[in-house]
Motif scaffolding. Sequence first.
Motif, PDB file in Angstrom:
ATOM      1  N   LYS A 197       0.992  -1.100  -0.113  1.00  0.00           N
ATOM      2  CA  LYS A 197      -0.017   0.139   0.290  1.00  0.00           C
ATOM      3  C   LYS A 197       0.811   1.774   0.146  1.00  0.00           C
ATOM      4  O   LYS A 197       1.866   1.357   0.819  1.00  0.00           O
ATOM      5  N   VAL A 198       0.331   2.097  -1.099  1.00  0.00           N
ATOM      6  CA  VAL A 198       1.024   3.520  -1.172  1.00  0.00           C
ATOM      7  C   VAL A 198       0.443   4.546  -0.775  1.00  0.00           C
ATOM      8  O   VAL A 198      -0.913   4.492  -0.505  1.00  0.00           O
ATOM      9  N   LYS A 199       1.133   6.021   0.155  1.00  0.00           N
ATOM     10  CA  LYS A 199       0.074   6.741  -0.291  1.00  0.00           C
ATOM     11  C   LYS A 199      -0.462   7.420  -0.833  1.00  0.00           C
ATOM     12  O   LYS A 199      -0.094   7.620  -1.918  1.00  0.00           O
ATOM     13  N   ALA A 200      -1.842   7.535  -0.886  1.00  0.00           N
ATOM     14  CA  ALA A 200      -2.836   8.049  -1.975  1.00  0.00           C
ATOM     15  C   ALA A 200      -2.881   9.362  -1.943  1.00  0.00           C
ATOM     16  O   ALA A 200      -3.376  10.688  -1.476  1.00  0.00           O
ATOM     17  N   GLU A 201      -1.541  10.555  -2.751  1.00  0.00           N
ATOM     18  CA  GLU A 201      -1.467  11.473  -2.717  1.00  0.00           C
ATOM     19  C   GLU A 201      -0.752  12.218  -4.298  1.00  0.00           C
ATOM     20  O   GLU A 201       0.104  11.466  -4.370  1.00  0.00           O
ATOM     21  N   THR A 202      -1.074  12.911  -4.504  1.00  0.00           N
ATOM     22  CA  THR A 202      -0.327  13.143  -6.047  1.00  0.00           C
ATOM     23  C   THR A 202       0.735  14.390  -5.440  1.00  0.00           C
ATOM     24  O   THR A 202       1.275  14.490  -4.048  1.00  0.00           O
ATOM     25  N   ALA A 203       1.922  14.215  -6.707  1.00  0.00           N
ATOM     26  CA  ALA A 203       3.401  14.833  -6.363  1.00  0.00           C
ATOM     27  C   ALA A 203       3.164  15.960  -5.754  1.00  0.00           C
ATOM     28  O   ALA A 203       4.162  16.049  -5.063  1.00  0.00           O
ATOM     29  N   TRP A 204       2.141  17.508  -6.326  1.00  0.00           N
ATOM     30  CA  TRP A 204       2.465  18.225  -5.252  1.00  0.00           C
ATOM     31  C   TRP A 204       1.966  18.131  -3.497  1.00  0.00           C
ATOM     32  O   TRP A 204       2.351  18.749  -2.930  1.00  0.00           O
ATOM     33  N   GLU A 205       1.060  17.154  -3.381  1.00  0.00           N
ATOM     34  CA  GLU A 205       0.301  17.188  -2.402  1.00  0.00           C
ATOM     35  C   GLU A 205       1.564  15.935  -1.201  1.00  0.00           C
ATOM     36  O   GLU A 205       2.209  17.071   0.029  1.00  0.00           O
ATOM     37  N   ARG A 206       2.168  15.340  -1.920  1.00  0.00           N
ATOM     38  CA  ARG A 206       3.361  14.761  -1.565  1.00  0.00           C
ATOM     39  C   ARG A 206       4.727  16.048  -1.243  1.00  0.00           C
ATOM     40  O   ARG A 206       5.104  16.263  -0.011  1.00  0.00           O
ATOM     41  N   LYS A 207       4.786  16.798  -1.755  1.00  0.00           N
ATOM     42  CA  LYS A 207       5.807  17.872  -1.238  1.00  0.00           C
ATOM     43  C   LYS A 207       5.327  18.598  -0.251  1.00  0.00           C
ATOM     44  O   LYS A 207       6.178  19.279   0.156  1.00  0.00           O
TER      45      LYS A 207
END
Length: 712
Positions: free
Chosen positions: A86-96
């Motif tokens: 399972k990986v975090k459900a987030e966009t690249a922008w949200e992750r940054k």
Amino acid sequence: MRTLFKPLLIISASLILIAGGLFFINYDAGSTLSQAFAAAPEKAPKKVPSPPKPPEKVNPDGTPWSPAAQVAAMERAKEVPPFVKKVKAETAWERKQRLGDDAPTLQDQDYAYVVLNSPIVNKEQDMYEPVRFMHKKHAAVTGDCLKCHHASADEPGAPETAKCSACHQEAFNPEFPERPGLKAAYHRQCMTCHEEQEKGPLGCTDCHGKNVPDHSKLVKLPKNPSPTQVTTECLRCHEDQGEDMLKSAHWLWKGPSPYTVDGEKRVDSGKATNTINNFCIALPSNWPRCTSCHAGYGWKDETFDFTDKSHIDCLICHDTTDTYAKVPTDAGMPYPQLDLVEIAEHVGKPSRKTCGDCHFQGGGGDAVKHGDMNAILYYPTRKCDVHMGDLDFQCHDCHKTRNHKISGRSLSLPVAEGARSCEDCHTSQPHHGNNLLDHHLNRHGEHIACMTCHSPVYAKCKPTKTWWDWSKAGDKKREVHKDKYGMPDYFWKKGEFLWDESVQPTYAWYNGTVERYLIGDKIDDDGVTEITQPVGGIKDAKSRIAPFKIMAGKQPADKNNRTLLTPNLFGPKGYWKNVDWDQAFKIGAEATGIEYSGEYEWEETKMYWSLNHEVTPKEMALSCVQCHESLTQERSCDRCHQDKRDVDFKALSYKGVDFKTMAARGRDTLDLVEKTDYINFKALGYKGDPIIYGGRFKQLPLGWHKDGKEEK
């Protein structure tokens, strides 16, 4: 087409050199030496010369040799991490946004170098070799670790930059059909980025080397085959490669010379035609001796047929048994004792051994010609060469080859089949520390060649010849002495020598082009004739300061025609047989087509030789202080930078090679301890230390002014 090896054609005696002296044998030119000895044992010499033993795979202290960084990387490549479901459900922008200042940086990397060779992909031996991957370089070029490590595990305490194989494993997992397998993930990620950036490899063999199949199941040869029979068997499958070889510089010993001033459009320059040096001088009339390193069989005179593929020597480059060797005086023929079937059944890619047997031994012995190549590089330590000693680089890892054309060039010979530079792998911004020192080092790269800092001394692992005086040759009664390195100062056949070890290079501006003396050119009547000289200058924006070995000596010249002479040294009429210079010059002149007036004298010459190998680790590169004398004074980096308490300017500027430690380890570097102005700025055209006087294109306010006066 001329046939060199006709049955029943008996050639004149061949001269074989062994430790105890010389002897002659007669043999059928259509046979190998081994066949000749077997067929006519009554004519065989009492002692057949033995081929040299393979180099030992040991360190100087006798311990087993091992490229530590490569071994460690290969071991890490075998590791398969636990599968991330399972990986975090987030966009690249949200992750940054989530990570903010905690986003991973270059300093967070565990390994700058990795090998991609996961057992997930390579469950069975496939077509391609593992991939060498410069991890830190890619992170520095992209500027963002999250571009490749594009997702993070949704688990407590999971790292943000897990290995690719943590999420991508099997080629198809029905439980996670949206995830590509590891091989597909690698290729999609790498190739997409390379296409978008419009740089980086895209072809299969641009990243992977092809594995060589087991030839023991493919080769079909009779017992005791001749060398040409081996080649014919190779051509049975590799006809196209044979055609490629016929057009290569390693076969023709001539070719294009795009970096030679006034010779940019020539395609006929090379060792086979018009180049000369101040070692054994020139090839014409000395073929059987010089061509022992030719990638062919039987080049014993000017009539050699360069269109005959059967005379290509495939084994000299592709032997993997480390046993293949050629008789030094027999025009490229191999030793008769060799098991050519065994060798042919175990061919593979070239190695430091196959390349080094010729390139390390140029000039008649180990380390004679090159200041940065010698037999130590078969199995060097990390401190002798970081690429070969730590990462087990083979020559072709840098000298990329296409259609048997090998990229790379030198000052000593004009032929170039492609250029290679440090920047090809390390980029023009190779220092990735993202700190004050690395910023300045990257700026230095605009004006200074990498090897200027990363090769502070040459011949640091073995002495190299630096002086050769042919005018002293011929005295068979002269006593030979050994210098402090154990090297001889004289040989009656060749003259007087000087050797040196751990030598400070000569520095010169170099824009990549060379002025070159060719056979028949006029010598310099006003001084020393420079056979090769780098071109460049302080105001030439393409030039950088580069290090060179200077080879100097005296060699024969035509007193009246004012040209360098090419003597016949080897053979029944050569100087080494008759000690007659006049006869040697007449035969050499006939071979080159250059007139000999009948009078000769001895002229001093010198050659510049490139230094591109024996790359030191970063901790052994030159320090700032060793070049910039101003940094030894009261004011140093704080001439321009604020003297902050958390920056130790002195420590930064003194960080580099320790010549005293090198001397303690047996290197001849005591004269370099505490040396500054190492590259001699005034000799390069500066007014002095650029920190005080400014650079070559800009005058910067770097000098320390006291009482209105600039510090001197």
